[in-house]
Design a protein around this motif. Sequence first.
Motif, PDB file in Angstrom:
ATOM      1  N   ARG A   1       0.810   1.925  -0.083  1.00 49.71           N
ATOM      2  CA  ARG A   1       0.137   2.377   1.245  1.00 49.71           C
ATOM      3  C   ARG A   1       1.692   3.213   1.306  1.00 49.71           C
ATOM      4  NH1 ARG A   1      -0.962  -3.131   4.757  1.00 49.71           N
ATOM      5  NH2 ARG A   1       0.284  -1.326   5.448  1.00 49.71           N
ATOM      6  N   SER A   2       2.139   3.290   0.321  1.00 46.90           N
ATOM      7  CA  SER A   2       4.258   4.378   0.614  1.00 46.90           C
ATOM      8  C   SER A   2       2.837   5.787   0.925  1.00 46.90           C
ATOM      9  CB  SER A   2       4.918   4.481   0.051  1.00 46.90           C
ATOM     10  OG  SER A   2       4.594   4.991  -1.212  1.00 46.90           O
ATOM     11  N   LYS A   3       1.881   6.140   0.697  1.00 45.25           N
ATOM     12  CA  LYS A   3       1.900   7.011   0.412  1.00 45.25           C
ATOM     13  C   LYS A   3       1.565   8.065   1.960  1.00 45.25           C
ATOM     14  CE  LYS A   3      -0.683   7.322  -4.152  1.00 45.25           C
ATOM     15  NZ  LYS A   3      -1.463   6.731  -4.585  1.00 45.25           N
ATOM     16  N   ILE A   4       0.758   6.218   2.878  1.00 43.56           N
ATOM     17  CA  ILE A   4       0.347   7.137   3.930  1.00 43.56           C
ATOM     18  C   ILE A   4       1.929   7.152   4.657  1.00 43.56           C
ATOM     19  CG2 ILE A   4      -0.877   6.415   5.744  1.00 43.56           C
ATOM     20  CD1 ILE A   4      -1.918   4.072   4.171  1.00 43.56           C
ATOM     21  N   GLY A   5       2.329   6.641   4.217  1.00 37.43           N
ATOM     22  CA  GLY A   5       3.951   6.623   5.255  1.00 37.43           C
ATOM     23  C   GLY A   5       5.184   5.597   4.826  1.00 37.43           C
ATOM     24  N   PRO A   6       6.014   5.311   5.991  1.00 37.56           N
ATOM     25  CA  PRO A   6       6.934   4.371   5.182  1.00 37.56           C
ATOM     26  C   PRO A   6       6.866   3.297   5.492  1.00 37.56           C
ATOM     27  CG  PRO A   6       7.577   5.462   7.642  1.00 37.56           C
ATOM     28  CD  PRO A   6       7.080   6.345   6.729  1.00 37.56           C
ATOM     29  N   VAL A   7       7.211   2.662   3.769  1.00 37.49           N
ATOM     30  CA  VAL A   7       6.872   0.779   3.968  1.00 37.49           C
ATOM     31  C   VAL A   7       8.475   0.218   3.575  1.00 37.49           C
ATOM     32  CG1 VAL A   7       5.721  -1.106   2.489  1.00 37.49           C
ATOM     33  CG2 VAL A   7       4.612   1.782   3.014  1.00 37.49           C
ATOM     34  N   LEU A   8       7.916  -1.180   4.853  1.00 41.67           N
ATOM     35  CA  LEU A   8       9.571  -2.227   4.849  1.00 41.67           C
ATOM     36  C   LEU A   8       9.230  -2.722   4.117  1.00 41.67           C
ATOM     37  CD1 LEU A   8      11.832  -2.633   7.746  1.00 41.67           C
ATOM     38  CD2 LEU A   8      10.843  -4.493   6.213  1.00 41.67           C
ATOM     39  N   VAL A   9       9.628  -3.511   3.486  1.00 42.76           N
ATOM     40  CA  VAL A   9       8.614  -4.719   2.351  1.00 42.76           C
ATOM     41  C   VAL A   9       9.875  -5.794   3.065  1.00 42.76           C
ATOM     42  CG1 VAL A   9       8.002  -5.870   0.543  1.00 42.76           C
ATOM     43  CG2 VAL A   9       8.221  -3.188   0.743  1.00 42.76           C
ATOM     44  N   VAL A  10       8.755  -7.464   2.915  1.00 36.25           N
ATOM     45  CA  VAL A  10       9.895  -8.296   2.580  1.00 36.25           C
ATOM     46  C   VAL A  10       9.109  -9.686   2.083  1.00 36.25           C
ATOM     47  CG1 VAL A  10      10.611 -10.013   4.606  1.00 36.25           C
ATOM     48  CG2 VAL A  10       9.975  -8.165   5.292  1.00 36.25           C
TER      49      VAL A  10
END
Length: 422
Positions: free
Chosen positions: A46-55
Amino acid sequence: MTKSETSQKTKSTNHKVKNISVVKFGGTSVKNIGRIQHVAEIIAERSKIGPVLVVVSAMGDTTDYLVKLASHCSNHPEPRELDQLLSVGEQISITLVTMTLHAMGVKARSLTAHQIGIFTETVHSKARIVDIEIDRLVKAIEANNIVVVAGFQGVTQDGDITTLGRGGSDTTAVALAAACGASVCDIYTDVDGIYNADPNVISGARLLPRVSYAEVVEMARLGAQVIHPRAVELARNYNVKLRVRNTFKPDHEGTVIDGGEDMEIVRTVSGVAIDKDQARVAILDIPDQPGVAGKIMQALADKHIVIDMIMQAFHPTSGLSSITFTVHQSDVKDTIATLSELKDKLGASEVLSDPDIAKVSIIGAGLAGQPGIAAIVFSTLGEAGINMKMISTSEMKLTVVVAKGDAEKAAKLIHKAFELDT
Ligand code: ASP
Ligand code: MG
């Protein structure tokens, strides 16, 4: 929903993170190292598409294990210490997920609620979020990190650790999505999405591709267990679309939860739920006078006991009445004790409790004003010889109380009667 969460003013308004994906993984998704590896792959992709915030939640049953450990040390652990302990579960999983991402060559950084500044009220074990500082989070994201945040925890203004209540990681994820201005939050779990009944109980249960916030809140309150109702209410208030997805089938579309705008109401009933954690309590032969019910309810409210499905019956011959209601099983002891104290004052004859009950409910945004719904439920149960002990209806739901042993059969028959299996 909580006042503070609904009126939550984040300081995020000028810091919205562009194109951010917020994704949350539940305890079963990070249960062991193999699964963490799998989760890290989804995140990296998913981070290839844009910034990711994971919880993330704590690994598997870690939180239960920590509660048990505490109970071995003290019968009544101090709430502050218990929260301090329980928050550790999520701290383990954020670091392991982050290390796994590092091993894959992906830039990532774990952050606790304290480090970010997820501020809550000073209430332990079920604190509500009052404010989120996102500066540190944004800085980490702007430095090209995937940020991995500990769910379920918060911090008071004085720096004490709090927790948001069991299952609270969903709430963390939605609150952060709202704070960052994300329009979507993905909740990854171990099922395909939201079903119109529990697929473990009803083989004909069907996955709902789309369902409204209001319907999911009711389903969750009435016993369905996929997503925390508080998180859904928060999502509704901040207009965050939720997608419930299966960690183990990342290509599966799952269920979208949104406001249901322009959703044609093609179904009257959207789901059937069973709740077996309830008990019925009654106080018999009380005077039929104004103020009596108020005294009873006030005494229960003073003990923070939540009651539901209240029924009052008047007996014309004696001129007395009785009040029956349902409570969560964990509150039965306190409820009986509270009512027993009142019994003599009110001149009641008896306080009774019945743990052998279950609530079976149908939920649907289209229920209001639809004639014949109750008739279908009652005749279906009647034909099967299932006795109803209590009944209640409101705009979006109809609930009947039956004996525990009848609950699954009742739910199956009702599910079928409304053709929810097709
Ligand atoms: N770990 C916490 C719990 O088990 C929070 C969560 O899973 O959402 O309740
Ligand atoms: Mg959990």
